[in-house]
Write a protein that holds these residues in place. Structure first.
Motif, PDB file in Angstrom:
ATOM      1  N   UNK A 163       0.866  -1.172   0.000  1.00 30.64           N
ATOM      2  CA  UNK A 163       0.000   0.000   0.000  1.00 30.64           C
ATOM      3  C   UNK A 163       0.905   1.225   0.000  1.00 30.64           C
ATOM      4  N   UNK A 164       0.517   2.242  -0.757  1.00 34.15           N
ATOM      5  CA  UNK A 164       1.307   3.469  -0.821  1.00 34.15           C
ATOM      6  C   UNK A 164       0.393   4.661  -0.614  1.00 34.15           C
ATOM      7  N   UNK A 165       0.812   5.559   0.283  1.00 32.34           N
ATOM      8  CA  UNK A 165       0.140   6.833   0.516  1.00 32.34           C
ATOM      9  C   UNK A 165       1.151   7.927   0.212  1.00 32.34           C
ATOM     10  N   UNK A 218      -2.224   6.138  -3.087  1.00 36.42           N
ATOM     11  CA  UNK A 218      -1.884   5.980  -4.498  1.00 36.42           C
ATOM     12  C   UNK A 218      -1.949   4.524  -4.927  1.00 36.42           C
ATOM     13  N   UNK A 219      -1.756   3.623  -3.990  1.00 33.70           N
ATOM     14  CA  UNK A 219      -1.888   2.195  -4.256  1.00 33.70           C
ATOM     15  C   UNK A 219      -2.781   1.651  -3.141  1.00 33.70           C
ATOM     16  N   UNK A 220      -4.098   1.803  -3.297  1.00 39.18           N
ATOM     17  CA  UNK A 220      -5.020   1.463  -2.211  1.00 39.18           C
ATOM     18  C   UNK A 220      -5.384  -0.013  -2.187  1.00 39.18           C
ATOM     19  N   UNK A 271      -5.805  -7.660  -4.320  1.00 45.71           N
ATOM     20  CA  UNK A 271      -4.785  -6.989  -3.516  1.00 45.71           C
ATOM     21  C   UNK A 271      -3.623  -6.563  -4.401  1.00 45.71           C
ATOM     22  N   UNK A 272      -2.755  -5.750  -3.866  1.00 47.04           N
ATOM     23  CA  UNK A 272      -1.595  -5.235  -4.590  1.00 47.04           C
ATOM     24  C   UNK A 272      -0.408  -6.164  -4.380  1.00 47.04           C
TER      25      UNK A 272
END
Length: 178
Positions: free
Chosen positions: A92-94, A100-102, A122-123
């Motif tokens: 996950x990226x915030x 940005x990658x939820x 999922x990522x």
């Protein structure tokens, strides 16, 4: 039980309750892990500790900046001891004030429920178009292989998730934060 305070008698309870405050984005929403709803917020505000590793929980975070300008990269490798999401080595990226990658998070009683549990939802990496395993070696979660939270302008973490797929010899992920 008059004046019962479990948190005072057992300090570990307060520490456990604080985890949701630690795994929160700069906008105050919690990281959607397992059955967490993506719009939840921890009670009592968030605790900003920058980069950290919670090996028993299977969560690592690399972070830089402050406030809404903070960037966070999460990698998780949780054990699968019950109700499972097939999300080993999910990222996950915030950044720039938003996810940005939820992750979709929990969607109980909706048409998205199966997708939110699946590996595809999922990522992470999907091997052979199948969900990863939650049993056998994968049941115990992943292993931290490297964690470099304070390397100046460079941070990194690496985790492996043995047994995630019978068809793979290795299943590793190594995000860098530069």
């Amino acid at each position: 039980f008059d004046d019962l305070s479990m948190e005072e008698q057992f300090p570990i309870i307060a520490k456990a309750l604080d985890i949701s405050k630690r795994v929160a984005y700069p906008d105050g929403k919690v990281l959607p892990i397992m059955d967490t709803w993506a719009n939840q917020r921890p009670s009592g505000g968030r605790i900003d500790e920058g980069s950290f590793l919670l090996p028993a929980a299977g969560i690592g975070r690399l972070a830089g900046g402050e406030g809404l300008d903070q960037t966070q990269v999460y990698l998780y490798f949780q054990p699968k001891y019950g109700h499972n999401h097939y999300d080993g080595l999910n990222l996950n990226i915030f950044a720039q004030g938003q996810e940005l990658l939820p992750d979709l998070g929990y969607t109980h009683n909706s048409i998205y429920r199966y997708f939110s549990l699946s590996t595809m939802g999922h990522n992470t990496v999907v091997a052979d178009s199948k969900n990863m395993s939650a049993g056998g070696l994968a049941k115990d979660g992943g292993q931290v292989r490297a964690y470099v939270p304070d390397g100046g302008m460079f941070q990194a973490m690496r985790a492996s998730y043995d047994g995630a797929y019978a068809s793979t010899e290795q299943y590793n992920r190594e995000p860098w934060f530069v």
